[in-house]
Motif scaffolding. Sequence first.
Motif, PDB file in Angstrom:
ATOM      1  N   GLN A 205      24.846  48.254  32.810  1.00 51.10           N
ATOM      2  CA  GLN A 205      24.168  48.830  33.711  1.00 51.10           C
ATOM      3  C   GLN A 205      22.803  47.919  34.364  1.00 51.10           C
ATOM      4  N   ARG A 206      22.380  47.005  33.412  1.00 46.31           N
ATOM      5  CA  ARG A 206      21.314  46.383  33.675  1.00 46.31           C
ATOM      6  C   ARG A 206      21.463  45.130  34.561  1.00 46.31           C
ATOM      7  N   ILE A 207      22.880  44.678  34.808  1.00 47.58           N
ATOM      8  CA  ILE A 207      23.276  43.596  35.542  1.00 47.58           C
ATOM      9  C   ILE A 207      23.990  44.294  36.950  1.00 47.58           C
ATOM     10  N   TYR A 208      23.596  43.730  37.973  1.00 52.19           N
ATOM     11  CA  TYR A 208      24.592  43.799  39.159  1.00 52.19           C
ATOM     12  C   TYR A 208      25.547  42.493  39.019  1.00 52.19           C
ATOM     13  N   PHE A 209      26.906  42.891  39.009  1.00 53.60           N
ATOM     14  CA  PHE A 209      27.855  41.886  38.937  1.00 53.60           C
ATOM     15  C   PHE A 209      28.821  42.360  39.691  1.00 53.60           C
ATOM     16  N   ARG A 210      29.253  41.979  40.801  1.00 53.87           N
ATOM     17  CA  ARG A 210      30.178  42.271  42.021  1.00 53.87           C
ATOM     18  C   ARG A 210      30.807  41.072  42.347  1.00 53.87           C
ATOM     19  N   CYS A 211      32.156  41.384  42.550  1.00 52.47           N
ATOM     20  CA  CYS A 211      33.185  40.179  43.001  1.00 52.47           C
ATOM     21  C   CYS A 211      34.198  40.600  43.928  1.00 52.47           C
ATOM     22  N   ALA A 212      34.885  39.698  44.685  1.00 54.62           N
ATOM     23  CA  ALA A 212      35.990  39.625  45.467  1.00 54.62           C
ATOM     24  C   ALA A 212      36.951  38.764  45.441  1.00 54.62           C
ATOM     25  N   PRO A 213      37.969  39.191  44.566  1.00 54.15           N
ATOM     26  CA  PRO A 213      38.860  37.884  44.224  1.00 54.15           C
ATOM     27  C   PRO A 213      40.040  37.906  45.362  1.00 54.15           C
ATOM     28  N   ARG A 214      40.483  36.501  45.655  1.00 56.75           N
ATOM     29  CA  ARG A 214      41.492  36.306  46.359  1.00 56.75           C
ATOM     30  C   ARG A 214      42.682  35.853  45.611  1.00 56.75           C
ATOM     31  N   PHE A 215      43.922  35.819  46.081  1.00 58.08           N
ATOM     32  CA  PHE A 215      45.062  35.672  45.271  1.00 58.08           C
ATOM     33  C   PHE A 215      46.098  34.900  46.111  1.00 58.08           C
ATOM     34  N   GLU A 216      46.686  33.966  45.402  1.00 54.87           N
ATOM     35  CA  GLU A 216      47.903  33.161  45.916  1.00 54.87           C
ATOM     36  C   GLU A 216      49.074  33.446  44.908  1.00 54.87           C
ATOM     37  N   VAL A 217      50.129  34.197  45.475  1.00 57.39           N
ATOM     38  CA  VAL A 217      51.222  34.469  44.661  1.00 57.39           C
ATOM     39  C   VAL A 217      52.220  33.084  44.612  1.00 57.39           C
ATOM     40  N   ALA A 218      52.867  32.799  43.611  1.00 61.16           N
ATOM     41  CA  ALA A 218      53.740  31.731  43.634  1.00 61.16           C
ATOM     42  C   ALA A 218      55.246  32.208  44.448  1.00 61.16           C
ATOM     43  N   ASP A 219      55.634  31.382  45.110  1.00 62.71           N
ATOM     44  CA  ASP A 219      56.839  31.802  45.696  1.00 62.71           C
ATOM     45  C   ASP A 219      57.934  32.255  44.939  1.00 62.71           C
TER      46      ASP A 219
ATOM     47  N   LEU B 230      49.420  41.195  47.140  1.00 62.96           N
ATOM     48  CA  LEU B 230      47.932  41.114  46.907  1.00 62.96           C
ATOM     49  C   LEU B 230      47.322  39.942  47.801  1.00 62.96           C
ATOM     50  N   GLU B 231      48.224  38.972  48.377  1.00 62.43           N
ATOM     51  CA  GLU B 231      47.682  38.074  49.413  1.00 62.43           C
ATOM     52  C   GLU B 231      47.091  38.812  50.689  1.00 62.43           C
ATOM     53  N   SER B 232      47.519  39.953  51.004  1.00 60.56           N
ATOM     54  CA  SER B 232      47.020  40.413  52.138  1.00 60.56           C
ATOM     55  C   SER B 232      45.966  41.673  51.932  1.00 60.56           C
ATOM     56  N   THR B 233      45.641  41.901  50.588  1.00 59.83           N
ATOM     57  CA  THR B 233      44.969  43.095  50.352  1.00 59.83           C
ATOM     58  C   THR B 233      43.655  42.822  49.826  1.00 59.83           C
ATOM     59  N   VAL B 234      42.536  43.570  50.031  1.00 58.02           N
ATOM     60  CA  VAL B 234      41.196  43.350  49.739  1.00 58.02           C
ATOM     61  C   VAL B 234      41.007  43.957  48.178  1.00 58.02           C
ATOM     62  N   LEU B 235      40.684  43.500  47.452  1.00 59.74           N
ATOM     63  CA  LEU B 235      40.355  44.145  46.144  1.00 59.74           C
ATOM     64  C   LEU B 235      38.665  43.648  45.803  1.00 59.74           C
ATOM     65  N   ILE B 236      38.020  44.722  45.122  1.00 57.06           N
ATOM     66  CA  ILE B 236      36.607  44.348  44.763  1.00 57.06           C
ATOM     67  C   ILE B 236      36.743  44.803  43.267  1.00 57.06           C
ATOM     68  N   GLY B 237      35.651  43.988  42.686  1.00 60.22           N
ATOM     69  CA  GLY B 237      35.439  44.270  41.332  1.00 60.22           C
ATOM     70  C   GLY B 237      34.072  44.631  40.925  1.00 60.22           C
ATOM     71  N   SER B 238      33.855  45.068  39.580  1.00 56.39           N
ATOM     72  CA  SER B 238      32.479  44.985  38.953  1.00 56.39           C
ATOM     73  C   SER B 238      32.634  44.476  37.580  1.00 56.39           C
ATOM     74  N   GLY B 239      31.878  43.618  37.456  1.00 57.52           N
ATOM     75  CA  GLY B 239      31.970  43.070  36.025  1.00 57.52           C
ATOM     76  C   GLY B 239      30.783  43.029  35.256  1.00 57.52           C
ATOM     77  N   ARG B 240      31.195  42.672  33.961  1.00 60.91           N
ATOM     78  CA  ARG B 240      30.000  42.714  32.749  1.00 60.91           C
ATOM     79  C   ARG B 240      30.455  41.215  31.887  1.00 60.91           C
ATOM     80  N   ARG B 241      29.478  40.871  31.449  1.00 55.67           N
ATOM     81  CA  ARG B 241      29.490  39.591  30.495  1.00 55.67           C
ATOM     82  C   ARG B 241      29.367  40.100  29.098  1.00 55.67           C
ATOM     83  N   GLU B 242      30.492  39.785  28.165  1.00 58.52           N
ATOM     84  CA  GLU B 242      30.378  39.810  26.822  1.00 58.52           C
ATOM     85  C   GLU B 242      30.076  38.413  26.202  1.00 58.52           C
ATOM     86  N   PRO B 243      29.664  38.512  24.974  1.00 61.07           N
ATOM     87  CA  PRO B 243      29.154  36.977  24.281  1.00 61.07           C
ATOM     88  C   PRO B 243      30.620  36.309  24.255  1.00 61.07           C
TER      89      PRO B 243
END
Length: 164
Positions: free
Chosen positions: A117-131, A140-153
């Motif tokens: 909660q002390r770190i703002y960590f946001r992402c927006a991954p893009r995907f390439e799916v193997a044929d 997945l290639e035509s859909t938006v996903l968003i993420g919230s991350g956290r760093r562990e050691p």
Amino acid sequence: MTTASDNTTPQAPDLEYFGTLHIEVAAPVEVGHTHAGQRRVIPITGGTVTGPKVSGRILNAGADFQVIRSETESDLDARYVMEFDDGARVFVTNMAYRTGAAEDIAAIARGDKVPAQRIYFRCAPRFEVADTAETSWQWLESTVLIGSGRREPEAVIIDLWIVR
């Protein structure tokens, strides 16, 4: 027909939980100061993908290419491969932004645990799916996903949501 004079309130899109990535990482490789900022590469060595409709692993095939812009801000560009339990392989390009208080960012760099909660960590991954995928993950290639991350050691944990 909608006109500019209509008083409609925009509606926020719905989010559907996709899953959690548990990304194992090795020690950072410090490149040094470049014109963009302090450059660092963090090898991705494995991990897991788990969610209500997805299960798999993260392969030892990738890295997080970071630019530390200041003592509080970082641009992250992670590229890696997920392999789902059905054999489908997906190349991921995950752009992220991370910021927090200087002392918390320094603690992360030392390998200390910092409350998420002390770190703002946001992402927006893009995907390439193997044929060659036997099942259909092409959406997945035509859909938006968003993420919230956290760093562990020893890992990065990212919770992902599908934007509907």
